[in-house]
Design an enzyme around this catalytic site. Structure first.
Site, PDB file in Angstrom:
ATOM      1  N   PRO A   9     -23.179  -0.100 -35.107  1.00 49.96           N
ATOM      2  CA  PRO A   9     -23.717   0.177 -33.781  1.00 49.96           C
ATOM      3  C   PRO A   9     -23.002  -0.329 -32.618  1.00 49.96           C
ATOM      4  O   PRO A   9     -22.525  -1.388 -32.858  1.00 49.96           O
ATOM      5  CB  PRO A   9     -25.010  -0.728 -34.082  1.00 49.96           C
ATOM      6  CG  PRO A   9     -25.003  -1.613 -35.061  1.00 49.96           C
ATOM      7  CD  PRO A   9     -24.058  -0.831 -36.046  1.00 49.96           C
ATOM      8  N   ASN A  10     -22.950   0.311 -31.382  1.00 58.70           N
ATOM      9  CA  ASN A  10     -22.391   0.165 -30.312  1.00 58.70           C
ATOM     10  C   ASN A  10     -20.739   0.016 -30.434  1.00 58.70           C
ATOM     11  O   ASN A  10     -20.063  -0.059 -29.426  1.00 58.70           O
ATOM     12  CB  ASN A  10     -22.776  -1.658 -29.830  1.00 58.70           C
ATOM     13  CG  ASN A  10     -24.248  -1.575 -29.847  1.00 58.70           C
ATOM     14  OD1 ASN A  10     -24.833  -0.654 -29.078  1.00 58.70           O
ATOM     15  ND2 ASN A  10     -24.901  -2.511 -30.301  1.00 58.70           N
ATOM     16  N   ARG A  17     -17.609  -1.629 -23.541  1.00 53.12           N
ATOM     17  CA  ARG A  17     -18.465  -2.862 -23.875  1.00 53.12           C
ATOM     18  C   ARG A  17     -18.000  -4.185 -23.753  1.00 53.12           C
ATOM     19  O   ARG A  17     -16.799  -4.446 -24.498  1.00 53.12           O
ATOM     20  CB  ARG A  17     -19.011  -2.438 -25.315  1.00 53.12           C
ATOM     21  CG  ARG A  17     -19.822  -3.492 -25.800  1.00 53.12           C
ATOM     22  CD  ARG A  17     -19.810  -3.252 -27.102  1.00 53.12           C
ATOM     23  NE  ARG A  17     -20.850  -4.336 -28.063  1.00 53.12           N
ATOM     24  CZ  ARG A  17     -20.832  -4.612 -29.291  1.00 53.12           C
ATOM     25  NH1 ARG A  17     -19.936  -4.181 -30.099  1.00 53.12           N
ATOM     26  NH2 ARG A  17     -21.450  -5.456 -29.686  1.00 53.12           N
ATOM     27  N   TYR A  22     -14.286  -7.755 -26.456  1.00 54.40           N
ATOM     28  CA  TYR A  22     -13.804  -6.746 -27.396  1.00 54.40           C
ATOM     29  C   TYR A  22     -12.437  -5.795 -27.080  1.00 54.40           C
ATOM     30  O   TYR A  22     -12.189  -5.087 -27.862  1.00 54.40           O
ATOM     31  CB  TYR A  22     -14.819  -5.663 -27.830  1.00 54.40           C
ATOM     32  CG  TYR A  22     -16.110  -6.208 -28.304  1.00 54.40           C
ATOM     33  CD1 TYR A  22     -16.032  -6.830 -29.738  1.00 54.40           C
ATOM     34  CD2 TYR A  22     -17.485  -6.402 -27.747  1.00 54.40           C
ATOM     35  CE1 TYR A  22     -17.329  -7.419 -30.172  1.00 54.40           C
ATOM     36  CE2 TYR A  22     -18.496  -7.118 -28.170  1.00 54.40           C
ATOM     37  CZ  TYR A  22     -18.497  -7.363 -29.591  1.00 54.40           C
ATOM     38  OH  TYR A  22     -19.325  -8.002 -30.362  1.00 54.40           O
ATOM     39  N   ASN A  73     -16.777  -2.246 -40.647  1.00 49.46           N
ATOM     40  CA  ASN A  73     -17.502  -2.994 -39.373  1.00 49.46           C
ATOM     41  C   ASN A  73     -18.751  -2.700 -39.034  1.00 49.46           C
ATOM     42  O   ASN A  73     -18.950  -1.706 -38.461  1.00 49.46           O
ATOM     43  CB  ASN A  73     -16.532  -2.725 -38.063  1.00 49.46           C
ATOM     44  CG  ASN A  73     -16.823  -3.959 -37.279  1.00 49.46           C
ATOM     45  OD1 ASN A  73     -17.965  -4.485 -37.269  1.00 49.46           O
ATOM     46  ND2 ASN A  73     -16.195  -3.873 -36.034  1.00 49.46           N
ATOM     47  N   ALA A  76     -23.407  -5.549 -35.587  1.00 52.01           N
ATOM     48  CA  ALA A  76     -24.785  -6.403 -35.711  1.00 52.01           C
ATOM     49  C   ALA A  76     -25.192  -6.282 -37.173  1.00 52.01           C
ATOM     50  O   ALA A  76     -25.872  -7.338 -37.536  1.00 52.01           O
ATOM     51  CB  ALA A  76     -25.537  -6.246 -34.685  1.00 52.01           C
ATOM     52  N   GLU A  97     -14.471  -6.397 -44.904  1.00 48.76           N
ATOM     53  CA  GLU A  97     -15.353  -6.432 -43.827  1.00 48.76           C
ATOM     54  C   GLU A  97     -14.425  -6.568 -42.643  1.00 48.76           C
ATOM     55  O   GLU A  97     -13.525  -7.633 -42.694  1.00 48.76           O
ATOM     56  CB  GLU A  97     -16.282  -7.755 -44.023  1.00 48.76           C
ATOM     57  CG  GLU A  97     -17.240  -8.104 -42.744  1.00 48.76           C
ATOM     58  CD  GLU A  97     -17.877  -9.115 -43.096  1.00 48.76           C
ATOM     59  OE1 GLU A  97     -18.628  -9.462 -44.186  1.00 48.76           O
ATOM     60  OE2 GLU A  97     -18.264  -9.851 -42.081  1.00 48.76           O
ATOM     61  N   HIS A  99     -13.821  -7.266 -38.546  1.00 48.95           N
ATOM     62  CA  HIS A  99     -14.491  -7.564 -36.924  1.00 48.95           C
ATOM     63  C   HIS A  99     -13.251  -7.624 -36.048  1.00 48.95           C
ATOM     64  O   HIS A  99     -12.290  -8.207 -36.257  1.00 48.95           O
ATOM     65  CB  HIS A  99     -15.284  -8.854 -36.982  1.00 48.95           C
ATOM     66  CG  HIS A  99     -16.475  -8.941 -38.074  1.00 48.95           C
ATOM     67  ND1 HIS A  99     -17.462  -7.986 -37.619  1.00 48.95           N
ATOM     68  CD2 HIS A  99     -16.627  -9.414 -39.208  1.00 48.95           C
ATOM     69  CE1 HIS A  99     -18.538  -8.143 -38.909  1.00 48.95           C
ATOM     70  NE2 HIS A  99     -17.832  -8.994 -39.716  1.00 48.95           N
ATOM     71  N   ARG A 106     -18.185 -17.547 -32.743  1.00 47.72           N
ATOM     72  CA  ARG A 106     -19.166 -17.138 -31.856  1.00 47.72           C
ATOM     73  C   ARG A 106     -20.534 -17.929 -32.184  1.00 47.72           C
ATOM     74  O   ARG A 106     -20.397 -19.113 -32.716  1.00 47.72           O
ATOM     75  CB  ARG A 106     -19.352 -15.581 -31.826  1.00 47.72           C
ATOM     76  CG  ARG A 106     -18.079 -15.083 -31.312  1.00 47.72           C
ATOM     77  CD  ARG A 106     -18.003 -13.334 -31.446  1.00 47.72           C
ATOM     78  NE  ARG A 106     -19.072 -13.091 -30.605  1.00 47.72           N
ATOM     79  CZ  ARG A 106     -19.508 -11.909 -30.345  1.00 47.72           C
ATOM     80  NH1 ARG A 106     -18.843 -10.743 -31.252  1.00 47.72           N
ATOM     81  NH2 ARG A 106     -20.135 -11.400 -29.457  1.00 47.72           N
TER      82      ARG A 106
HETATM   83  C1  DQA Z   1     -18.381  -7.418 -34.510  1.00 46.65           C
HETATM   84  C2  DQA Z   1     -18.978  -8.603 -34.293  1.00 46.65           C
HETATM   85  C3  DQA Z   1     -20.393  -8.610 -34.513  1.00 46.65           C
HETATM   86  O1  DQA Z   1     -21.266  -9.807 -34.270  1.00 46.65           O
HETATM   87  C4  DQA Z   1     -21.158  -7.789 -33.470  1.00 46.65           C
HETATM   88  O2  DQA Z   1     -22.371  -7.515 -33.395  1.00 46.65           O
HETATM   89  C5  DQA Z   1     -20.379  -6.373 -33.198  1.00 46.65           C
HETATM   90  C6  DQA Z   1     -18.872  -6.545 -33.375  1.00 46.65           C
HETATM   91  C7  DQA Z   1     -16.855  -7.471 -34.162  1.00 46.65           C
HETATM   92  O3  DQA Z   1     -16.152  -6.373 -34.471  1.00 46.65           O
HETATM   93  O4  DQA Z   1     -16.380  -8.304 -33.423  1.00 46.65           O
HETATM   94  O5  DQA Z   1     -21.104  -5.355 -32.692  1.00 46.65           O
HETATM   95  O6  DQA Z   1     -18.710  -6.580 -35.862  1.00 46.65           O
END
Ligand code: DQA
Length: 155
Positions: A9-10, A17, A22, A73, A76, A97, A99, A106
């Protein structure tokens, strides 16, 4: 060898964003960098992004027999989703995994991953490069696995 890239998501809003956190690259640009590196490595890649937990579960289930590995990825959902964890456990496809940010630097809740202990490894904190680094690392890992234990991985 086929490696699937799954984004949660997002991440479709990358570029607009929280750019200070990011970065300014869009998800399409991140994927383009992955594609370029994949071509050089001789690896086939595919991409899936969803804002919906169930759709991510479906995409992970579909990896079975279709992908040799995955970059995940889960955004959240990394920190909250037992369903995503269970799907990864069910398919047993080796994954990294990924990110963009260093989740360990964080807020407390982001330091917990429900996926990391299932992963081959975790790459976090390098922005768009996290994806390319993860691709390189997983490709090497899969090639070594294919050359070692018999019949574990198709290449
Ligand atoms: C994320 C880190 C997550 O905590 C966050 O909710 C994201 C992006 C990252 O790529 O840094 O949406 O996965």
């Amino acid at each position: 060898m086929h490696i699937a890239v799954i984004d949660g998501p997002n991440l479709n809003l990358l570029g607009v964003r929280e750019p200070e956190r990011y970065g300014t690259a869009t998800l399409a640009q991140v994927h383009a960098a992955v594609k370029t590196r994949a071509a050089a490595l001789g690896v086939e890649v595919s991409f899936f992004q969803s804002n919906h937990e169930g759709a991510l579960v479906d995409a992970i289930q579909a990896l079975r027999g279709a992908a040799d590995g995955a970059l995940v990825n889960a955004a959240a959902y990394t920190h909250t989703s037992l369903a995503v964890r269970d799907a990864l456990l069910a398919v047993q496809v080796p994954f990294v995994e990924v990110h963009l940010t260093n989740v360990h630097a964080r807020d407390e809740v982001r330091r917990r991953s429900l996926l990391a202990d299932l992963a081959v490894g975790v790459v976090a904190g390098f922005g768009a490069d996290s994806y390319v680094l993860a691709l390189e690392a997983l490709t090497g890992w899969l090639r070594r696995a294919a050359g070692g234990a018999s019949g574990v991985v198709r290449v």
